[in-house]
Design an enzyme around this catalytic site. Structure first.
Site, PDB file in Angstrom:
ATOM      1  N   LEU A 263       0.859  -1.183   0.000  1.00 19.24           N
ATOM      2  CA  LEU A 263       0.000   0.000   0.000  1.00 19.24           C
ATOM      3  C   LEU A 263       0.896   1.233   0.000  1.00 19.24           C
ATOM      4  O   LEU A 263       1.855   1.307   0.772  1.00 19.24           O
ATOM      5  CB  LEU A 263      -0.900   0.040   1.241  1.00 19.24           C
ATOM      6  CG  LEU A 263      -2.213  -0.747   1.213  1.00 19.24           C
ATOM      7  CD1 LEU A 263      -2.933  -0.585   2.544  1.00 19.24           C
ATOM      8  CD2 LEU A 263      -3.112  -0.290   0.076  1.00 19.24           C
ATOM      9  N   ASP A 264       0.599   2.209  -0.859  1.00 19.52           N
ATOM     10  CA  ASP A 264       1.368   3.448  -0.896  1.00 19.52           C
ATOM     11  C   ASP A 264       1.238   4.197   0.434  1.00 19.52           C
ATOM     12  O   ASP A 264       0.249   4.019   1.160  1.00 19.52           O
ATOM     13  CB  ASP A 264       0.859   4.364  -2.012  1.00 19.52           C
ATOM     14  CG  ASP A 264       1.108   3.777  -3.398  1.00 19.52           C
ATOM     15  OD1 ASP A 264       2.063   2.999  -3.539  1.00 19.52           O
ATOM     16  OD2 ASP A 264       0.347   4.112  -4.320  1.00 19.52           O
TER      17      ASP A 264
END
EC number: 5.4.99.25
Length: 362
Positions: free
Chosen positions: A99-100
């Site tokens: 996940l960014d």
């Protein structure tokens, strides 16, 4: 001899040993110290003092299971894994899908033996809710990047709805330049940060569901997507904008589902830290889920302790009996109520691929 039975998701079978085979499925471990959600500081939180001395006072343990983390905004996935690993004093950890930093939500973190099940979680469907900001395209395709193109055009609802069918199903998608994909051995985001032009080839991805959820104002639209492995939501925002005669980038992103892991099961990092402190800085084991939940999507084969011992030695087994089920593909193998192996079924024969050494539950 009692014939094998199918009972719900469980398959019971007697078996006969045959050959030995190799161990092939692996998951990448992570060994990163924790960091605050709003900082890139990788130093462990805790009493002051030399970092190596603190590490020496916290011996690593064999911890096996899943932590379904609700990752906070502002923290990288690697930092999140490091934080959880530190809290549990675990020897080995990994995550099932990056996940960014901009994104929040479901980041399944595998500890110990659970890392062997990571590939099955990573290959599962994922659900995202994301907000697109119209009129601006950035070099990262999200709000952390620099603007590279702008437009005064704002798409109408009807135009957006007409666009979405073209993005459902199997589509070709060019990943963002700022991604973890490798080009000649180098990460694309490292090249992009160095000012090197990055050109990534289009890849086939699958969008199972894509809906317009809300349009709070002319500048923003909220979408929800259910997609397969390898889909970049940032690329969707970029491509939406271009096809609508404007530009777009992500300003908010949340992953609510990964495979069978749902949003209501997630545990915030602050909750884990509070549990850790409330219990005298002992690992928050109440939040640890069983190793086998990483294989919920697979059929489960129940065997006898003797057959489990054969599998543990690397020997394949043959399902016996007139009603023995004939199955194909990956299968989770249990004995005595615990996961003992991950195997491949080829008709009546089961080949062990990964052996699990977790201790039986107390």
């Amino acid at each position: 001899m009692t014939a094998p039975m199918i009972t719900g998701p469980m398959i019971e079978a007697a078996a006969l040993a045959v050959d030995t085979i190799d161990d092939t499925i692996a998951a990448p471990p992570a060994d990163t110290p924790p960091a605050d959600a709003t900082s890139t500081d990788a130093r462990p939180r805790g009493p002051k003092g030399d970092r190596r001395e603190r590490s020496a006072r916290r011996p690593k343990k064999d911890v096996d299971g899943w932590v379904l983390l609700d990752k906070p905004i502002g923290m990288t996935s690697t930092q999140a894994v490091g934080a959880v690993k530190w809290l549990f004093q675990a020897k080995k950890a990994g995550h099932a899908g990056t996940l960014d930093p901009l994104a929040s939500g479901c980041l399944p973190i595998a500890l110990g033996e659970a890392t062997k099940t990571v590939p099955f979680v990573m290959d599962s469907r994922k659900v995202y809710r994301f907000t697109v900001r119209w009129g601006i395209e950035t070099d990262t395709d999200d709000s952390e990047g620099q603007p590279v193109a702008q437009s005064e055009v704002r798409p109408a609802r009807d135009a957006i709805l007409a666009l979405l069918p073209g993005f459902r199903g199997e589509i070709e998608q060019v990943p963002p330049a700022f991604s973890a994909l490798k080009i000649n051995g180098e990460r694309a985001y490292d090249l992009a940060r160095d000012g090197i032009a990055v050109e990534l080839a289009a890849r086939t991805v699958i969008i199972h569901r894509l809906d317009l959820v809300d349009m709070p104002d002319a500048d923003h639209a909220v979408f929800e997507a259910e997609c397969g492995k390898g889909t970049y939501v940032r690329s969707l925002a970029r491509d939406f904008g271009r096809q609508l005669g404007t530009h777009g980038h992500i300003v908010a992103l949340r992953r609510s589902v990964v495979g069978t892991f749902a949003e209501e099961e997630l545990v915030p990092l602050d909750t884990l830290r509070a549990m850790h402190e409330a219990n005298g800085e002992t690992p928050p084991f109440a939040a640890l889920r069983p190793v086998e939940i990483g294989l919920d999507s697979l059929p489960s084969l129940r065997v006898s302790p003797a057959d489990a011992a054969r599998l543990a030695r690397g020997q394949s087994i043959i399902l016996r009996g007139r009603d023995a089920p004939i199955i194909e593909g990956p299968v989770a193998i249990t004995a005595g109520g615990r996961l003992v192996a991950l195997g491949d079924a080829e008709g009546a024969e089961i080949f062990p691929r990964r052996i699990f050494h977790s201790a039986p539950a107390a």
